[in-house]
Scaffold this motif. Structure first.
Motif: not given
Length: 425
Positions: A98-99, A105-107, A241-245
């Motif tokens: 999550n951006l 940032p905490f991917s 589930l968070w997806v930035g790229e």
């Protein structure tokens, strides 16, 4: 000389590995997710090439509202499709978390944070979103924030497959959350694990060694696995589930054609079987185009019959390759039995006959020791039975029963009322 040869083999092996080039966005490929309500335009943001801090990210669980984040989703996934008839050879894969609106940032959260099903409440999740210290605690092993390694509801799997993900997920999982032993799709982390739980598996510092990478991503090397689909799946229940790229080092090419199935050799031509012999109806049957006599007490139907039939109240007994029609015992019954052929299988025993229930006059019911079924036995000479269901016979008034026969009483003696069982002087 041996060393030189080993060196040459090693060099050839390295040269055989495809050179994949640089990390690239996946903007030209199709994205699907486990949550059907994520529309096509939203899904496309996962491969739009924008991975700067603050760029739009995609939430793949029940929905993006605060009251639903807590619920999460079971085994949520995102999948990149390189296209029908194509395969991509995959090296490193970068997954951005999550951006949006993050001080740090905490991917790592998507991979390392235990789900709500394991007791980590929503407050801790929200605190980690904007609190640098909490991020370090979650991403650093050995610190607080409820992260564990032996829980089936944590970790992430990145893999390459020729089969698309389904509602059940992208691969088969064992009860502990790891891929099953024969899985070949999952990429391994630096520890060799397929379910990535340790921060060091995805390129982070261990423990208090420092914060996660400032780019807000984790990296997994897929070791040049080839397949049509690249997937990222969180493991377990109530995951967020968070997806930035998603980016990858890859080369896409047409899939290797399936090996052609060899054309089977034509069956050798065989001559048509000789016409069946014309046999005598009623007494013969055809076996291997030869007329064979029916066993005694059996008949056949027609000149081309392939079997004979034992008459009623007889059973078909086989000894070696010889068939006979054996009679049932007196009073027992049985339907007619077909005999397949001299070399046929099967065969019956006396137990195929049905038990007798009633006998004719001067007969009595008794049990056959071999089959355990009743049959009719004639009364000894000079004796009679009372009715058809009787199990005894009675000698005359001046006779007594001895040694299975009726014997006359001596002239100087008398017998009691029948049946006689002993002589009275």
């Amino acid at each position: 000389m041996r060393v030189a040869l080993t060196t040459v083999v090693a060099v050839l092996a390295v040269l055989a590995e495809p050179v994949l080039g640089e990390m690239r966005p996946l903007t030209e490929f199709t994205v699907t997710t486990s949550l059907n309500s994520v529309n096509e335009a939203t899904r496309a943001r996962i491969v739009d090439g924008d991975f700067a801090l603050g760029s739009t990210s995609v939430a793949i669980f029940n929905d993006n509202s605060d009251n639903q984040i807590l619920t999460g989703a079971d085994n949520p996934w995102v999948q990149i499709d390189f296209g029908e008839g194509k395969q991509a050879t995959i090296g490193d894969v970068d997954v951005y978390g999550n951006l949006e609106n993050q001080l740090t940032p905490f991917s790592c959260m998507m991979a390392m944070l235990v789900s709500q099903a394991s007791g980590l409440d929503y407050v801790a999740y929200q605190a980690a979103r904007g609190n640098n210290a909490e991020v370090l605690a979650v991403c650093g092993r050995g610190m607080t924030a409820g992260v564990v390694t032996d829980n089936p509801n944590t970790g992430v799997i990145v893999g390459v497959s020729d089969s698309p993900c389904t509602n059940a997920g992208c691969l088969t999982l064992a009860g502990n959350g790891d891929p099953v032993e024969d899985d070949t799709t999952a990429c391994t982390g630096q520890s060799g694990a397929k379910r990535l739980i340790l921060p060091t598996d995805v390129g982070y510092h261990d423990g208090a060694g420092g914060p996660p990478p400032g780019e807000g991503k984790f990296t997994v090397n897929c070791g040049n696995k080839a397949g049509r689909y690249l997937y990222v799946q969180l493991v377990g229940l109530q995951r967020q589930l968070w997806v930035g790229e998603i980016k990858a080092v890859y080369e896409a090419a047409p899939a290797a054609p399936a090996p052609e199935t060899p054309t089977p050799a034509p069956e050798p031509e065989t001559s048509a079987p000789a016409p069946a012999a014309s046999c005598t109806a009623g007494t013969q049957y055809v076996s291997n185009n030869v007329c064979v006599a029916c066993p005694s007490e059996s008949t056949s139907e027609g000149t081309d019959a392939t079997f004979c039939t034992c008459s009623v109240n007889r059973y078909a007994k086989k000894s070696g390759n010889t068939w006979t029609c054996e009679p049932c015992k007196t009073g027992q019954t049985k339907a007619a039995t077909a005999i397949p052929s001299t070399d046929g299988s099967g065969g019956e025993t006396a137990s195929a006959c049905s038990a007798a229930t009633s006998c004719e006059a001067n007969q009595y019911l008794t049990e056959d020791a071999d089959s355990g079924k009743n049959y009719c036995e004639a009364c000894p000479e000079g004796s009679t039975s009372s009715d058809g269901s009787s199990r005894t016979c009675t000698c005359g008034g001046t006779q007594y029963f001895d040694d299975d026969e009726c014997k006359a009483c001596p002239s100087t003696s008398t017998c009691p009322s029948p049946p006689c069982s002993a002589l009275t002087e």
